[in-house]
Enzyme design. Structure first.
Site, short mmCIF file in Angstrom:
data_model
loop_
_atom_site.label_atom_id
_atom_site.label_comp_id
_atom_site.label_asym_id
_atom_site.label_seq_id
_atom_site.Cartn_x
_atom_site.Cartn_y
_atom_site.Cartn_z
N LYS A 151 12.49 34.69 35.38
CA LYS A 151 13.80 35.34 35.54
C LYS A 151 13.66 36.86 35.59
O LYS A 151 14.40 37.53 36.31
CB LYS A 151 14.75 34.91 34.42
CG LYS A 151 15.12 33.42 34.45
CD LYS A 151 15.96 33.04 35.67
CE LYS A 151 16.51 31.63 35.56
NZ LYS A 151 17.33 31.24 36.71
N TYR A 157 9.99 30.71 31.55
CA TYR A 157 11.35 30.94 32.04
C TYR A 157 11.65 32.44 32.11
O TYR A 157 12.13 32.95 33.12
CB TYR A 157 12.32 30.22 31.09
CG TYR A 157 13.77 30.21 31.52
CD1 TYR A 157 14.17 29.43 32.61
CD2 TYR A 157 14.75 30.92 30.83
CE1 TYR A 157 15.51 29.38 32.99
CE2 TYR A 157 16.08 30.88 31.19
CZ TYR A 157 16.46 30.10 32.28
OH TYR A 157 17.78 30.04 32.65
#
Ligand code: NAP
Length: 227
Positions: free
Chosen positions: A133, A129
């Site tokens: 990001k 993640y």
């Protein structure tokens, strides 16, 4: 009537963003996952080709789709890293590529990706993640630099902890309480708090904020986390 394309418009935050744009009189295109599956480059190409005419009139492009599958990075297969980056980052780069010439020609357009605090720092168990990001922030900043001379505005908006069913599911009651204690404003964001900021960044009112990651976290990253 202004028009927005909102990816992830069925999600907790995305549906609030759709409502906010509609409340402000915009027409909203929000393809469901079966129409535009961001984990599949072929599905994205099919969506862009099949809707080329309707997409020409889009004034604002918003990416609010995202997946987060926590786990120790040593145990996560590369296929899973790639799938998460595909949904969170690469497919949006592809969609931005589609809009770049259209926005350049019109000499206006707003681009916004919902990122995360994990676009700036990380947490154990969040490598796929955080990687996606961090990459998303870098991609959108670069788009802002390349498209700025054509009047196009591009930003990321990073929520802290948002009160959605997913947040409640991934974090127990005690963890949620510890977040609340560390957020200077004392509460998790409602999806509508994020939606209002998202709308502003994409609205004609935003004439000069570009290339930025705007953090909407109730003050957590300003130092609240130290408590
Ligand atoms: N909730 C938070 O606390 C929080 C905090 C910081 C950042 N964010 C970010 O905010 C964004 C929205 O999160 P959320 O809380 O609204 O999550 P959510 O409720 O789980 O919504 C995620 C959205 O992404 C869509 N999606 C997932 N996989 C997809 C795929 N392969 N192709 C197309 N769409 C796909 C989902 O579609 P389906 O509903 O059809 O599966 C849903 O519309 C995400 O980027 C997330 O990383 C959330």
């Amino acid at each position: 009537m202004r028009k927005a394309l909102i990816l992830g418009g069925d999600g907790g935050i995305g549906s609030a963003i759709c409502r906010e744009f509609r409340r402000n009189g915009w027409k909203v295109l929000a393809p469901a996952i079966k129409e535009c599956d961001l984990s599949s480059p072929d599905s994205v190409e099919r969506y862009l080709a099949a809707n080329a005419g309707a997409l020409k009139g889009v004034d604002a492009l918003v990416h609010s789709a995202g997946i987060n599958e926590p786990g120790p990075f040593e145990k996560i297969g590369m296929a899973d890293f790639e799938r998460i980056a595909q949904v969170n980052t690469f497919s949006f780069v592809r969609v931005m590529q589609h809009f770049a010439p259209l926005f350049k020609k019109k000499r206006r357009g707003h681009i916004l990706a919902i990122s995360s605090l994990y676009g700036g720092f990380s947490r154990a168990g969040r490598m796929p993640y955080a990687l996606s990001k961090h990459g998303l922030n870098g991609a959108v900043k670069t788009a802002a630099l390349e498209l700025g001379p054509y009047g196009v505005i591009a930003n990321t908006l990073s929520p802290g902890f948002v009160d959605t069913p997913l947040t409640r599911k991934n974090n127990g009651q005690a963890v949620i309480r510890s977040f609340e204690e560390r957020i200077p404003l004392g509460f998790l964001a409602a999806p509508a708090d994020i939606a209002r900021a998202a709308y502003f960044l994409c609205s004609p009112q935003n004439t000069y904020i570009t290339g930025q990651d705007i953090v909407a976290d109730g003050g957590y990253s300003a130092g609240g986390f130290q408590k």
